[in-house]
Structures are given as C-alpha cells and as structure tokens.
Design an enzyme around this catalytic site. Structure first.
Site, PDB file in Angstrom:
ATOM      1  N   HIS A 202      13.217  41.287 -70.523  1.00  0.00           N
ATOM      2  CA  HIS A 202      11.860  40.747 -70.666  1.00  0.00           C
ATOM      3  C   HIS A 202      11.212  40.428 -69.309  1.00  0.00           C
ATOM      4  O   HIS A 202      10.291  41.113 -68.912  1.00  0.00           O
ATOM      5  CB  HIS A 202      11.939  39.514 -71.583  1.00  0.00           C
ATOM      6  CG  HIS A 202      10.612  38.902 -71.880  1.00  0.00           C
ATOM      7  ND1 HIS A 202      10.383  38.104 -72.972  1.00  0.00           N
ATOM      8  CD2 HIS A 202       9.432  38.934 -71.212  1.00  0.00           C
ATOM      9  CE1 HIS A 202       9.124  37.711 -72.989  1.00  0.00           C
ATOM     10  NE2 HIS A 202       8.528  38.196 -71.926  1.00  0.00           N
TER      11      HIS A 202
ATOM     12  N   HIS B  78       5.099  32.612 -65.904  1.00  0.00           N
ATOM     13  CA  HIS B  78       5.919  33.648 -66.545  1.00  0.00           C
ATOM     14  C   HIS B  78       5.348  35.007 -66.187  1.00  0.00           C
ATOM     15  O   HIS B  78       4.131  35.195 -66.222  1.00  0.00           O
ATOM     16  CB  HIS B  78       5.919  33.465 -68.060  1.00  0.00           C
ATOM     17  CG  HIS B  78       6.464  34.646 -68.800  1.00  0.00           C
ATOM     18  ND1 HIS B  78       7.772  35.072 -68.634  1.00  0.00           N
ATOM     19  CD2 HIS B  78       5.898  35.518 -69.671  1.00  0.00           C
ATOM     20  CE1 HIS B  78       7.969  36.149 -69.398  1.00  0.00           C
ATOM     21  NE2 HIS B  78       6.844  36.436 -70.020  1.00  0.00           N
TER      22      HIS B  78
ATOM     23  N   TYR C 126      14.372  17.825 -55.028  1.00  0.00           N
ATOM     24  CA  TYR C 126      13.782  18.690 -56.052  1.00  0.00           C
ATOM     25  C   TYR C 126      13.820  20.163 -55.658  1.00  0.00           C
ATOM     26  O   TYR C 126      13.120  20.974 -56.214  1.00  0.00           O
ATOM     27  CB  TYR C 126      12.340  18.248 -56.335  1.00  0.00           C
ATOM     28  CG  TYR C 126      12.284  16.916 -56.970  1.00  0.00           C
ATOM     29  CD1 TYR C 126      12.126  15.772 -56.198  1.00  0.00           C
ATOM     30  CD2 TYR C 126      12.436  16.774 -58.343  1.00  0.00           C
ATOM     31  CE1 TYR C 126      12.100  14.521 -56.780  1.00  0.00           C
ATOM     32  CE2 TYR C 126      12.410  15.523 -58.924  1.00  0.00           C
ATOM     33  CZ  TYR C 126      12.242  14.402 -58.138  1.00  0.00           C
ATOM     34  OH  TYR C 126      12.219  13.169 -58.726  1.00  0.00           O
TER      35      TYR C 126
ATOM     36  N   GLU D 190       3.296  33.381 -75.737  1.00  0.00           N
ATOM     37  CA  GLU D 190       4.453  32.645 -75.211  1.00  0.00           C
ATOM     38  C   GLU D 190       4.188  31.144 -75.086  1.00  0.00           C
ATOM     39  O   GLU D 190       4.877  30.444 -74.342  1.00  0.00           O
ATOM     40  CB  GLU D 190       4.869  33.204 -73.849  1.00  0.00           C
ATOM     41  CG  GLU D 190       5.303  34.660 -73.865  1.00  0.00           C
ATOM     42  CD  GLU D 190       6.558  34.937 -74.683  1.00  0.00           C
ATOM     43  OE1 GLU D 190       6.986  34.085 -75.477  1.00  0.00           O
ATOM     44  OE2 GLU D 190       7.096  36.049 -74.520  1.00  0.00           O
TER      45      GLU D 190
ATOM     46  N   HIS E  21       6.490  39.569 -65.663  1.00  0.00           N
ATOM     47  CA  HIS E  21       7.450  40.666 -65.827  1.00  0.00           C
ATOM     48  C   HIS E  21       7.608  41.395 -64.490  1.00  0.00           C
ATOM     49  O   HIS E  21       7.541  42.625 -64.440  1.00  0.00           O
ATOM     50  CB  HIS E  21       6.965  41.645 -66.899  1.00  0.00           C
ATOM     51  CG  HIS E  21       6.754  41.031 -68.253  1.00  0.00           C
ATOM     52  ND1 HIS E  21       6.249  41.721 -69.318  1.00  0.00           N
ATOM     53  CD2 HIS E  21       7.000  39.780 -68.713  1.00  0.00           C
ATOM     54  CE1 HIS E  21       6.178  40.927 -70.379  1.00  0.00           C
ATOM     55  NE2 HIS E  21       6.620  39.733 -70.039  1.00  0.00           N
TER      56      HIS E  21
HETATM   57 ZN   LIG Z   1       6.534  38.067 -71.264  1.00  0.00          ZN
END
Ligand SMILES: [Zn+2]
Length: 223
Positions: A158, A95, A211, A76, A97
């Site tokens: 995903h 990232h 932010y 990725e 799952h």
């Molecule tokens: Zn992934």
C-alpha cells in the site's frame, strides 16, 4: 458565506498537498493528510487532485467519525482519526504511496537500522504493517500497532504513514522515510547492507531529543 473554521490549518493542508506533489512522494490523488483541531480533526477530501484542493474542501470530523457538509472525507479517515485519538504526541498525519517506501511495503519488508536517520522515526526500525484493504478498520488497527513507539510505518502492498507534532514535521519525516527506503533499496541491489546496532540507534534517538526530533535551535542561538 460564513467564515471557515480553522482556516490556517486548512490553508497549510492545501500547501502541504501541493508540496507532496512537488517532492514526488505523492502518486495521483493517493496521498492524504490529517490535522488535529479542537474537538476533532481535518482530513483531505477523497478523490480531489492536489492542484484542485481549496481550504473549504478540507473535511472537519469528530472522533466518532461524523462530519457535516457534502464533501466526502478521504477513504482513509479511520487511521487519521485513530492515530490522532491514540497518539498525544501527534497533531498531524501524512499518508502517501511514495515509490520506494511502497516498493519495500510490496515486499513486506521493514526498514532496518541502515542509517542513523532512522532514529527520526523513533527507533531502530520502521515496521511494515500487515496488509488490510484500504479504508478499513483493520488497516487502521494494523497501522496503530506498527506505529507503537514510532512516528512512521509502512503499510504492506500500500504505502506509508508519517506522523508529527506539526504538519511540517510529519511531511519532513515522510520525505526522510522515502529517502531511507530508496537508500535501503539501492543497497540491497549491490549487496548485503550493514546495519547499525540497537545501542547506536538508541543513542541517536536520545540526541535527537525525547521525541525523535532535531535538536531545537532556540531564538537566542540563532542570533
Ligand atoms: Zn493509501
């Protein structure tokens, strides 16, 4: 052996990977991290379980997608690169799952304003990017679009992405997103969730600071 460049960042990435497992937001070797360094970024390697990670296994890449050495970057790396190239407010990308975020992503559902903490992600919703195969430029393009004006998004069928000014902030936000996803999922089982208004969320975004962060506690106030 030559001293590793960016040793501090590499060590922080190993620690954050272990922390993702401890927090239960990582499934197997699926999670990956990207951290900005001068002239490019570091990304976790592909296919190495968190327990086997070492600082020297983090892959340094430039924004053209080039890297040296024989450790392959996460599949990725494209969205890590594109997010860090496009978003000056982000120095780190997480990232994973995580179970509930991914469950909603399988349903193709965004997270609406179910709780004021959604403002931590920058706005009144956490969008779900359309499906594209892992590792593709198409997935990266979808992710960047879903992250517009936001610090987190879901990826259909995903997982999720959370970004931040530091790795610690991005990891914190990933946990918040998973918490919101779990709360939304549970509420959906029992009835029709009541939503907060856009005006209310806008006010919370404002109070979190420009932010979408927690108000900063200064050294002076802490004393
Ligand atoms: Zn992934």
């Amino acid at each position: 052996m030559a001293r590793l460049r960016h040793l501090q960042e590499r060590k922080a990435m190993v620690a954050a990977s272990l922390e993702m497992n401890r927090l239960g937001i990582n499934q197997g070797t699926s999670g990956n991290l990207g951290v900005r360094v001068a002239g490019g970024f570091l990304v976790t390697p592909t296919g190495v379980p968190a327990a086997a990670l070492e600082p020297g296994l983090m892959v340094e890449m430039d924004f053209a997608g080039r890297f040296a050495g024989d450790v392959l970057p996460s599949s990725e790396w494209r969205f890590h690169r594109d997010i860090l190239a496009e978003r000056s407010d982000a120095n780190a990308v997480v990232h994973c799952h995580a179970m509930f975020a991914t469950t909603l992503a399988i349903l193709g559902r965004e997270i609406p304003p179910i709780h004021y903490m959604i403002a931590a992600a920058g706005g009144p919703n956490i969008r779900c990017a359309p499906y594209a195969r892992y590792g593709t430029q198409e997935l990266s393009d979808h992710a960047l679009a879903a992250l517009e004006g936001r610090k987190a998004c879901l990826l259909a069928n995903h997982g999720m992405i959370a970004i931040g000014p530091t790795l610690a902030r991005a990891l914190w936000l990933a946990v918040e997103v998973e918490t919101l996803a779990a709360q939304y999922w549970r509420a959906l089982q029992a009835g029709v969730p009541k939503l907060l208004s856009k005006t209310e969320i806008a006010a919370v975004v404002e109070s979190f600071g420009g932010y979408g962060q927690q108000p900063r506690i200064t050294a002076k106030r802490r004393r």
